[in-house]
Design an enzyme around this catalytic site. Structure first.
Site, PDB file in Angstrom:
ATOM      1  NE  ARG A  35      30.154  41.658  -3.715  1.00  0.00           N
ATOM      2  CZ  ARG A  35      29.381  40.827  -4.377  1.00  0.00           C
ATOM      3  NH1 ARG A  35      29.244  39.582  -3.970  1.00  0.00           N
ATOM      4  NH2 ARG A  35      28.767  41.239  -5.453  1.00  0.00           N
TER       5      ARG A  35
ATOM      6  CB  THR B  59      26.120  24.461  26.320  1.00  0.00           C
ATOM      7  OG1 THR B  59      26.561  25.585  25.552  1.00  0.00           O
ATOM      8  CG2 THR B  59      27.268  24.014  27.180  1.00  0.00           C
TER       9      THR B  59
ATOM     10  CG  HIS C 141      17.946  26.999  14.030  1.00  0.00           C
ATOM     11  ND1 HIS C 141      17.801  28.366  14.137  1.00  0.00           N
ATOM     12  CD2 HIS C 141      17.351  26.470  15.131  1.00  0.00           C
ATOM     13  CE1 HIS C 141      17.123  28.637  15.230  1.00  0.00           C
ATOM     14  NE2 HIS C 141      16.849  27.520  15.843  1.00  0.00           N
ATOM     15  CB  VAL C 142      22.844  25.434   9.080  1.00  0.00           C
ATOM     16  CG1 VAL C 142      23.868  24.514   8.452  1.00  0.00           C
ATOM     17  CG2 VAL C 142      21.714  25.703   8.102  1.00  0.00           C
TER      18      VAL C 142
ATOM     19  N   GLY D 137      26.523  32.099  19.470  1.00  0.00           N
ATOM     20  CA  GLY D 137      27.299  32.532  20.629  1.00  0.00           C
ATOM     21  C   GLY D 137      26.723  33.808  21.216  1.00  0.00           C
TER      22      GLY D 137
ATOM     23  N   GLY E   7      18.007  23.746  24.051  1.00  0.00           N
ATOM     24  CA  GLY E   7      18.208  23.727  22.598  1.00  0.00           C
ATOM     25  C   GLY E   7      18.840  22.427  22.158  1.00  0.00           C
TER      26      GLY E   7
ATOM     27  CG  ASP F 146      26.325  28.903  22.608  1.00  0.00           C
ATOM     28  OD1 ASP F 146      26.408  28.732  21.381  1.00  0.00           O
ATOM     29  OD2 ASP F 146      25.378  29.494  23.137  1.00  0.00           O
TER      30      ASP F 146
END
Lengths: 342, 342, 342, 342
Positions: C163, C126, C272-273, C171, C10, C128
């Protein structure tokens, strides 16, 4: 003179700037007192107020949201609502009311003024920019900026994997956010509610973009629909709680594009991120000036008037005129922008 | 049809968006060819060209600066300049020229069109927003956004140390950037070139802000001057190379405020940061539409016309009209904003 | 010396900074030549190369994505894959390979080095942050920054309407992004894959936050699961194409919270942002240094080594060690952060 | 247990995050009371306190500056200072003091603990990142991010006009901000206080960058000096108030480069913008964890300890160790980065 202020409907960056503008000028130049009403029309309906003076508006200019809270309460739909509003205004000795809101909130103000003699002045608020009679509403520029930054980011991930990226932005009935952020973000397809789209044409643009060795970005307003109206509905399904789950148009598009072009597609739904946080400089300028001019309208006793932007000037228009019809994207403008599709 | 394009004067976020709009529509809809000229009027003067087609404008929308380069070259000040420009345009078989620039660059275009029959169309460019005949110019919104973000940051450092912070922004002859960013940033004093300031009044605002237990932010346009015009000049001195070193007005103000109020003051000069980098969404939208409408003016043979923004519409005006006089801040608008001073 | 470079898996902000660091130091200090391989392991597998020299890496430092493209191709899963890779490396006279990627991409590099004598050096990647043996990986700080900014914005819209706002971040197996952005964004609940959550506890935190007159923000990693593992699965349904549609955990949480607390809840899925666009300064620094040290490892012939961050130092570790097990969030750290829940 | 908290020295994004971490954990987990001291050591010296409890720290996480105020007051330099501090702490029944500050502020804490038995725990704070014993200090990442974004913007304006742009950043004694932002921003020359620079070498790098058809960016720490130390001093002059006016090194460099290379050069001095405003996600994470660990040190009675970052862990070190010597840029690291010069 005692002036009540309320904010109704969905929140919008710039609401606090309006409130600050009203109070600073009202207190310093005209010597007015203020009453803040909580949660839109619920405030006057239930006589729920909050202190509103110079110290209360310090430091709120850059803050998103509204210090007064908001709601979609409509006094015309509450038992004895109009009577209670009038009684509560009288109880607080409120001479005039500044109502900051969209179509619904302002519609109540217009009716209360026209039919019940309430002294109201309106300030237009819609993040979707779809109110007639004003060139722009505050909050819109901030939303477009956030969406554009997101689209900028999606480009690189699209390119690295040669995927289609679909970005769903706000806009149920009008495509202004999609049109502006899509153009500013260099999208290859922009779909808006005003122009039902042809999925074959969308796929043709996607394919043509890949042919130029670039990955396509599709920006779609949440209210955009395909020409064959049934298609999105087919994607409905029941979730585990038995609720109908209408898949968003963004997700639907990604699947259709994958199926028809054989290319991988991903969706991002920006959601509430677009309407929160600090307002852009443009929106702070516009919102502040709306506030300054709204208190001038109160001073002039111009009940039923709404402030509006025309070019670089703030003018006044009848609230009724502004809420009569939605401001949608002109087909000619959509066509102008269409030169960048594909 | 063969169209030349040039960008002149100081750079400005959005120049590339204009160029991209021109080329995309010119090629796709009208089948035109393009010639890019390097470094403003130096390009046609020295026949210095660069390829300008669809691949050349890919990916440039979010990029600051100009892919064509810029300069302040003026063919009317070069030996045989006009003759050489005309010969070089003819050599490249250029039928029309789109000139993107400010007062000076556009002034050359107007004269070449009016007096020498060159087929030119203008696109206004000034980060200072001081061109008449257009509501806004691209680059301005980006500069205001950058300055506003800086002012937002200065607030916290001012509060923590209870100091005065002076922020000098661009604007030699017009105070638009100071006015917009100062209002949006919640400044306590805003000083603009159009309104010579009274240093005693400035110090009174500073003192009043401290009395409310807050620290003051003073935003000053680089071209602002005190009422007693001699005062800033006294601060002149010779540097080690024998050049006159005119201390900026920001630094001068900080010293005066320290001396007169006894409070610590610091200055930040934003400088070129305000004119570089990626354009805001607003500027990308405006610049792109200017490009699309400029190529339409070429198609219509509307020589001597300049595109301009009026409300949300792009219109055409004579270049000469736009460059005739500077658009400065109206005293009434400055007074409107003044409610936030002190 | 001829060095091949590839990026797999990715995409991740900072990949281009690594490539630039490798090439600048390799060419200038060691006089090496470079071959860029396209789309991860697909490049050497199909001998698909791209020029990689100083001009090719100019201007790429701030750009997201990867100029080399990426893929998840695995030569061990392709017919004769290893043989083809070796032949193609030989055909290009490539002496060493720098492999930038995550667990899978680096795993291939480790096996090719250990079992087939390929000269490979690894750079961990990565978003993540879940690779062992390195304190941080580049891209993570950018993702955390984007998520934090989104959470900042959600606060104001949550407060204005009282709210619950649920923000789903990346992740799948590790909760680093949720933990860091949730803490930095002032979330009231943070849910991570490492700690199956109790929906009753979540609702208790939500309720307690409302009791303090604030609106709760729930940050949830996409891979977080409820303790009773069946629960989310119940929300599965078939879409119109007959695909199983697994509702994201964010959407599921919002529904559960609404049902159990009676409060309105909304979900934002950043998607994806988080992995696109310009890298943060931290990531540019880290990625650049990884590149500089990777080429040093090549110079030293340290095959099978991977660069890693330890404190402020770049060190080398065996690739195998880094990919042996996932770096997950320590329960003690999660508990430390838990003081802010509710 | 009653705990006093103070913040001293220059402000720094993240101070509020530390305070919030201390109070949230102190109240919720340990049941402590807190006393906020105003303006650093001035607070205990003059017994100037402010309420510090959970409501007081709500919403302060993303805000720059410090809710406690700051100053450079030193009780050792005040008449009877130490005695007054001790008396005032006793009067407030303060058992322990958490001191958040840099070298000077912490130095006082160390002496008070070592020599006078005050129960103090330290939290390091320096935007310059120049404290030993910790990998990073909060505020630094924010400053580097702001400087990097400014440098990104300067590139486009440099390229459009083919000018040298000099960007002066903070760093009087250590070049960390210049080094990190210069590398992250793709600067072509980075000058730091640790390495006196050779102006001829600087001009050589500038010229070499122009030769590659790019415009150079020079990032210089405010404390950088030329090898021939007299040179900058020559640029001193008296201003109109008779004060010595030391031209900043950035301005001096621009003039020297213009004179020696014949190229136009411009300077931007970022100033206080670097230390104000909302902290980055990294700094919020680090500052919050420092706060959580500082209150743990209080619970443990670990007087004279300072929290510090080592890799991803928060550890404790003696305050004295941390303030013994400045952490400066290692020549090897400067050389590593030097591969990008020119």
């Amino acid at each position: 003179m005692r002036v009540g202020v309320l904010t109704g409907g969905g929140d919008c960056p710039g609401l606090n700037a309006v409130i600050r503008g009203i109070v600073r000028k009202g207190v310093q130049e005209y010597g007015y007192d203020f009453v803040g009403y909580r949660d839109g029309w619920r405030g006057p309906l239930e006589n729920d107020t909050v202190r509103l003076d110079i110290p209360a508006v310090r430091g709120i200019l850059p803050r998103g949201g509204t210090i007064l809270g908001s709601s979609r309460t409509n006094p015309f739909q509450a038992e004895g609502g109009v009577r209670r509003v009038k009684e509560n205004l009288a109880a607080q000795e409120v001479d005039a009311l500044i109502v900051i809101g969209g179509e619904d909130t302002l519609g109540v103000a217009a009716r209360l003024t026209d039919e019940y003699g309430v002294h109201a002045v309106g300030v237009p608020k819609t993040i979707d920019n779809d109110l007639s009679a004003t060139d722009y509403t505050f909050g819109f520029d901030t939303a477009v900026g956030i969406a554009t930054e997101a689209i900028d980011r999606l480009h690189t991930t699209a390119e690295s994997h040669m995927r289609v990226l679909v970005c769903e932005v706000m806009g149920r009935h009008a495509g202004w956010i999609a049109l502006h952020s899509g153009l500013a973000g260099g999208a290859n397809v922009i779909l808006i509610p005003e122009q039902p789209f042809d999925i074959d044409q969308v796929c043709a643009w996607v394919t043509s973009r890949f042919r130029a060795s670039y990955a396509p970005i599709v920006v779609v307003a949440e209210g955009a629909v395909p020409r064959d109206g049934d298609m999105v509905l087919k994607d409905e399904s029941l979730d585990s709680f038995g609720h109908v789950r209408l898949s968003g148009v963004g997700e639907w598009l990604a699947k259709q594009i994958e199926k028809r072009t054989g290319k991988e597609a991903r969706t991002t739904v920006l959601g509430h991120v677009q309407r929160g946080g600090t307002p852009s400089a443009f929106d702070r300028w516009l919102a502040t000036r709306f506030g300054l001019h709204a208190i001038d309208a109160v001073r002039d006793g111009d009940w039923g008037a709404m402030v509006a932007l025309r070019g670089t000037e703030i003018v006044r228009v009848p609230i009724a005129e502004a809420t009569a019809r939605l401001k949608t994207v002109d087909p000619a403008l959509y066509e102008e922008v269409g030169v960048f599709f594909g």
